[in-house]
Design a protein around this motif. Structure first.
Motif, PDB file in Angstrom:
ATOM      1  N   GLN A 159      22.085 -13.639  96.144  1.00 11.89           N
ATOM      2  CA  GLN A 159      22.818 -12.793  95.230  1.00 11.89           C
ATOM      3  C   GLN A 159      22.023 -12.355  94.022  1.00 11.89           C
ATOM      4  N   THR A 160      20.862 -12.917  93.841  1.00 14.82           N
ATOM      5  CA  THR A 160      20.042 -12.459  92.713  1.00 14.82           C
ATOM      6  C   THR A 160      18.838 -11.731  93.270  1.00 14.82           C
TER       7      THR A 160
ATOM      8  N   TYR B   6      22.608 -18.333  86.938  1.00 15.16           N
ATOM      9  CA  TYR B   6      23.467 -18.126  88.113  1.00 15.16           C
ATOM     10  C   TYR B   6      23.730 -19.429  88.847  1.00 15.16           C
ATOM     11  N   THR B   7      22.667 -20.190  89.026  1.00 14.21           N
ATOM     12  CA  THR B   7      22.834 -21.477  89.711  1.00 14.21           C
ATOM     13  C   THR B   7      23.773 -22.382  88.924  1.00 14.21           C
TER      14      THR B   7
ATOM     15  N   ARG C 285      18.020 -15.412  84.770  1.00 14.42           N
ATOM     16  CA  ARG C 285      19.212 -15.066  85.557  1.00 14.42           C
ATOM     17  C   ARG C 285      19.423 -16.056  86.682  1.00 14.42           C
ATOM     18  N   LYS C 286      18.324 -16.403  87.315  1.00 11.37           N
ATOM     19  CA  LYS C 286      18.456 -17.341  88.425  1.00 11.37           C
ATOM     20  C   LYS C 286      19.009 -18.671  87.947  1.00 11.37           C
TER      21      LYS C 286
ATOM     22  N   THR D 253      15.237 -10.741  94.304  1.00 10.21           N
ATOM     23  CA  THR D 253      14.228 -11.693  94.775  1.00 10.21           C
ATOM     24  C   THR D 253      12.797 -11.270  94.493  1.00 10.21           C
TER      25      THR D 253
ATOM     26  N   THR E   4      22.202 -18.438  95.460  1.00  9.66           N
ATOM     27  CA  THR E   4      21.351 -17.907  94.394  1.00  9.66           C
ATOM     28  C   THR E   4      20.302 -16.981  94.987  1.00  9.66           C
ATOM     29  N   GLN E   5      19.750 -17.429  96.079  1.00  8.79           N
ATOM     30  CA  GLN E   5      18.687 -16.614  96.658  1.00  8.79           C
ATOM     31  C   GLN E   5      19.208 -15.269  97.125  1.00  8.79           C
TER      32      GLN E   5
ATOM     33  N   LYS F 236      11.721 -22.388  86.043  1.00 15.57           N
ATOM     34  CA  LYS F 236      12.907 -22.182  86.887  1.00 15.57           C
ATOM     35  C   LYS F 236      12.967 -23.226  87.990  1.00 15.57           C
TER      36      LYS F 236
ATOM     37  N   PHE G 182      14.431 -12.208  84.710  1.00 13.46           N
ATOM     38  CA  PHE G 182      14.587 -12.510  86.142  1.00 13.46           C
ATOM     39  C   PHE G 182      14.846 -13.998  86.356  1.00 13.46           C
TER      40      PHE G 182
END
Lengths: 810, 177
Positions: free
Chosen positions: A163-164, A187-188, A183-184, A166, A160-161, A264, A180
């Motif tokens: 590919q998204t 994604y996770t 999305r995180k 930062t 996650t860190q 998040k 933002f």
């Protein structure tokens, strides 16, 4: 009960199951689907849906839709003309009253059609059975690694860190901030979902796989635990989905960066705790996966031979003998702890041979996992069974115990060709056992015979039911294998023969036999010579002693080396041990080998003789006039003089740089003396006396001439020797002194007291010294102090006034 | 095991001696053989690496052959030829061969000597001629022309003993003073 419809349907009767899960084929609900009537199908009630073919992957994915297409049935009619576009669902093999209904599951219908055509058109029965054999072996090796809890979390979070995006600042628009963080979270969650789904999908479902494997996995890993673990993974997946959904909903209304961030963090944290909680399940599944990958790949549907019996009876040695498997054979019981597979061939077909761990005679519930493995194999695999009996009792169990075991598991031998094998006959032949033991053995044999009869085969002699062998001496091993393979083959062929479908195939067979035109017998013609040769060869093979035997007899490989010359083919056998040198007198012998060398050498010698004769004849050499000895002496003298001149010239040239040019009156070497002149003149043949007189009269010498000593005149007048200059006394002395010293040390050798480091330094020092001396030598000076002061008292210094200074000291 | 010829100086390379060089662009000649350069010792190898032509280097056999110093064509050379087809062993043949080789060698040596002698044939006369010439020209170094007049033979002059008497010297002294 399966409903019928439109003539195409399934006969509803199923054979009564004798024991649970003994039937190799199984029924699934899906076959209960109704088959739409196909236009081409004739009323063949047994033919429903087509076969199940499992892909190489081994694992069945969950059956998708349950559409059954019309072509499915028609396939069984072999006229697969209907093009079907949809994918068939899963259908299974049913055995109904000796009719075989094959269930088919397919991804690619075209492929199946092709295969079906090929197989059926080949026309051979065995190929048809190969139809069943296209069921692929299970392969659990392709399951991806299950990471443990912590690693799992690490992987996903780091991904996650990475590919998204930062970077985020609190000055951004709020929607951007929300986006933002959402999305995180999403994604996770997506990653977790994907990974967990792959785990769930890749692990086989115990209900969907062949019951042999299902039971085996149950025995090894405990079905419940396994299912629980997978279930936990599933719940985790759902939980994570829910968490993500909730937090995304909350994030939509986050009003500041900090709040969104907290949300998040909370979301990810909760997801990770979920995973942490299922950590033990993940660890368990990883263990299971690793073990499963190492399971032997046993195809449950192909020709199989199963070996069972007490521990230590010789099952593993047997499999080692007939296949290339390398199973551990040790004297202790339970050496074999799991199933081992080997492959062997018989009549151009491949047979699987499965070695099981030994079974002890215990009630069913008390059995341990290892024994359960063998029981599972026995129960589910449709195989020929070789029950091993140790007649010598060296396994530690008596024949009575083994017989007891046999009777307790004979229920598992239903419908399977059974052969009782008496092993270790080298220790104890079968005839030699006691009465009770013999009775027990005969009992077992009768049981086995029953199975033969039960299969509908003829009551053959007991040769094919009770066999003896010894794995140590290897007698009878091959016959046991052949018997087992034969019986299995027969049984399988029979089964296939009985199904109606095969009959259709049989119609296509036709062995054409030419019509006999008369009653004459025409057997195959083998020439007598061939028969004789064959017989002779067979006899010879027995008697012939090989080189290897000879080697072993004479001490083995390192000690004896075979005589390579033994089989040389030469004109004369005595020559076999001859040694021919390769090199002779600096020539290669092989270069000279020529069949007619003798003749040529003779010719050569003849020629040589002729030449020699010629030479002797024509051996005059016209000599010119020889020189007389006096002339030779003169010539020698001339040459000597010439060489002397050259030498002197060379010396002059070489030290020209440092040699001073001094006027004649200062000649050091006394070259210009009258004695010398006299000597030279007289050597030339002239009388020097006049010349000397003249010279002396002319010369002016200041000092008085020394009176000539006349002691040399004692021998009648001073005779001056013509040859060579005798050096003066001084020169003589100096030379002798120097000579005595000159040869003792080389010039560059360092004398310890000199103060020079090494010879290089010394050479340099010498060179420097010479260089400094050279100039002075050229000027003919004796040394540094040798100055020429042309005027001792120059006028300008000793007279006149000075512009500055005193003139006291002049 | 074979004795080979050094590529540079044509001497024999015994087993265990020398160095062999195979080019990277190993040219395979018509008989499917790689050309391998064999050298008997580092002298030849180093000369080769310096790209010297053995036909111009005086001490090699190649030079000697090219410049006619050594025998080039002879029937004794025909006997020794590399044979590629092995023959079946025959004791008589082997015996003959082993006996023949020294004979051939002897004949070859005699022929070489003869060749050398032929080459040196006119040398004596040449030397004599040169000697007489030198004698004629150089006699002036040894014999004064006056002495030559008196004794025209080309021999060393007689040694003349000169007795230097005291009286003579006294006379001279007196004159000098």
């Amino acid at each position: 009960m399966l409903p019928q419809q439109g003539g195409v349907g399934v006969r509803s009767e199923l054979p009564p199951p004798t024991k649970p899960s003994l039937e190799p084929f199984f029924i699934s609900q899906h076959t209960r689907q109704q088959l739409p009537p196909s236009p081409n199908s004739s009323p063949r009630p047994e033919l429903t849906v087509a076969a199940e073919i499992v892909t190489d992957r081994g694992s069945l994915s969950a059956p998708c839709s349950s559409e059954l297409t019309p072509s499915a049935s028609s396939l069984c009619h072999r006229r697969s003309s209907i093009g079907v576009s949809s994918i068939l669902s899963s259908v299974y093999v049913l055995k109904l009253d000796s009719e075989v209904i094959v269930g088919m599951k397919f991804f690619n219908l075209k492929l199946w059609l092709m295969i079906a055509e090929l197989l059926l058109d080949s026309g051979k029965i065995e190929r048809i059975s190969g139809w069943f054999d296209t069921m692929v072996q299970y392969n659990f090796k392709k399951i991806t690694v299950v990471p443990n809890g912590k690693d799992f979390v690490d992987i996903i979070l780091s991904r996650t860190q990475r590919q998204t995006p930062t970077v985020v600042h609190k000055g951004y628009a709020i929607s951007r901030l929300r986006q933002f963080y959402m999305r995180k979270v999403k994604y996770t969650q997506q990653n977790f979902h994907d990974k967990l789904s792959t785990i769930i999908d890749e692990f086989p479902r115990l209900d969907d796989i062949h019951p042999f494997y299902g039971d085996l996995l149950h025995v090894l890993y405990n079905k419940d635990h396994y299912k629980l673990a997978l279930g936990q993974i599933n719940t985790a997946r759902n939980l994570i989905g829910k968490i993500a959904k909730d937090y995304v909903k909350l994030l939509k209304y986050g009003d500041s960066l900090y709040r969104c961030k907290c949300l998040k963090v909370a979301a990810l944290g909760r997801m990770c705790t979920v995973i942490k909680r299922i950590g033990p399940s993940l660890a368990y599944l990883e263990q299971v996966r690793q073990h499963m990958a190492r399971l032997p790949s046993i195809d449950p549907n192909t020709r199989t031979i199963l070996i069972c019996g007490y521990p230590n009876v010789g099952k593993s040695s047997f499999i080692n003998k007939i296949t290339r498997a390398d199973v551990d054979v040790q004297p202790y019981a339970f050496t074999t702890k799991s199933l081992f597979v080997g492959h062997t061939d018989y009549k151009y077909l491949r047979y699987q041979v499965i070695d099981t761990p030994g079974i002890l005679d215990r009630p069913f519930e008390d059995r341990n996992i290892i024994e359960m493995c063998s029981i599972t194999a026995l129960a589910h695999l449709r195989a020929a069974i070789l029950f091993f009996l140790d007649v010598s009792g060296s396994c530690g169990y008596s024949i009575a115990q083994q017989a007891a075991l046999f009777h307790s598991i004979k229920s598992l031998f239903m419908n399977k060709p059974l052969i009782i094998v008496c092993n270790k006959t080298d220790l104890q032949p079968l005839e030699g056992i006691s009465e009770e033991d013999m009775k027990l053995v005969i009992e077992m044999k009768s049981e086995a015979l029953k199975t033969v009869i039960g299969q509908g085969g003829e009551a053959t002699s007991d040769d094919s039911v009770l066999l003896t062998m010894s794995t140590l001496t290897e007698e009878g091993v091959i016959s046991v294998k052949n018997a087992a393979c034969e019986r299995l083959l027969n049984q399988r062929v029979e089964v296939k023969m009985k199904s109606k479908k095969i009959n259709d195939c049989l119609n296509r067979f036709h062995v054409a036999i030419p019509k006999q035109r008369d009653q004459k017998e025409r057997p195959p013609c083998i020439p007598q010579a061939v028969l004789e040769a064959k017989a002779k060869e067979a006899a010879e093979k027995e008697k012939r002693k090989t080189e290897k035997d000879l080697e072993n007899a004479n001490g083995g490989a390192g000690v004896y080396s075979m005589n390579l010359r033994k089989h040389y083919i030469l004109a004369n056998d005595e020559w076999k041990e001859d040694i021919l040198p390769e090199i002779l007198d600096g020539h290669n012998v092989y270069d000279f080998i020529d069949p007619d060398i003798l003749q040529r050498v003779e010719e050569l010698e003849r020629e040589e003789g002729i030449r020699q004769a010629e030479e002797e004849n024509g051996e005059f050499e016209i000599d010119g006039a020889e020189l007389t000895p006096e002339q030779q002496a003169a010539l020698a003298e001339i040459r000597k003089k010439k060489s002397l001149l050259i030498q002197q010239h060379r010396i002059k040239k070489s030290n020209a740089e440092s040699r001073p040019t001094v006027p004649r009156k200062f000649d050091k070497d006394k070259k210009f003396t009258s004695e010398r002149m006299g000597r030279q003149l007289s050597s030339l043949g002239l009388d020097p006396s006049l010349a000397i007189q003249r010279m002396r009269s002319r010369s002016v010498s200041r000092r008085g001439r020394k009176r000539d000593r006349s002691p040399e005149g004692a021998d009648g007048g001073d005779s001056m020797d013509v040859d060579g200059d005798t050096p003066g006394k001084k020169q003589r002395l100096s030379r002798s002194r120097s000579r005595s010293r000159s040869v003792s040390r080389p010039p560059h050798e360092v004398v310890p007291g000199e103060g020079l480091k090494n010879s290089a330094q010394k050479i340099k020092a010498i060179k420097l010294a010479k260089k400094s001396v050279m100039k002075r030598n050229k000027q003919a000076r004796r040394g540094e102090a040798d100055r020429v002061i042309p005027t001792l008292k120059p006028k300008h210094l000793f007279s006149g006034k000075r512009s500055t200074g005193k003139t006291d000291r002049r | 095991m074979r004795l080979e010829k050094c590529w540079f100086c044509s001497s024999t390379v015994y087993p265990g001696h020398g160095i062999q060089f195979v080019r990277n662009d190993a040219k395979i000649y018509d008989k499917l053989l790689l050309q391998i350069f064999r050298f008997c010792r580092s002298k030849c190898h180093k000369n080769f690496k310096m790209k010297r032509n053995p036909r111009k280097v005086k001490w090699t056999k190649a030079y000697r052959r090219v410049h006619g110093k050594d025998m080039t064509q002879d029937s004794t050379f025909e006997f020794e030829r590399k044979r590629n087809r092995p023959e079946r062993y025959d004791r008589n043949l082997a015996e003959n061969v082993l006996k023949a080789i020294p004979k051939i060698e002897k004949i070859r040596v005699t022929r070489e000597e003869r060749h050398h002698k032929n080459r040196m044939k006119g040398k004596k006369r040449k030397i004599q001629k040169e000697a007489t010439r030198e004698l004629e020209q150089g006699i002036s170094l040894v014999k004064a022309p006056l002495a030559l007049q008196k004794d025209p033979s080309l021999t060393l002059p007689q040694k003349i003993k000169v007795s230097v008497s005291q009286q003579q010297s006294e006379d001279n002294n007196a004159m000098e003073e």
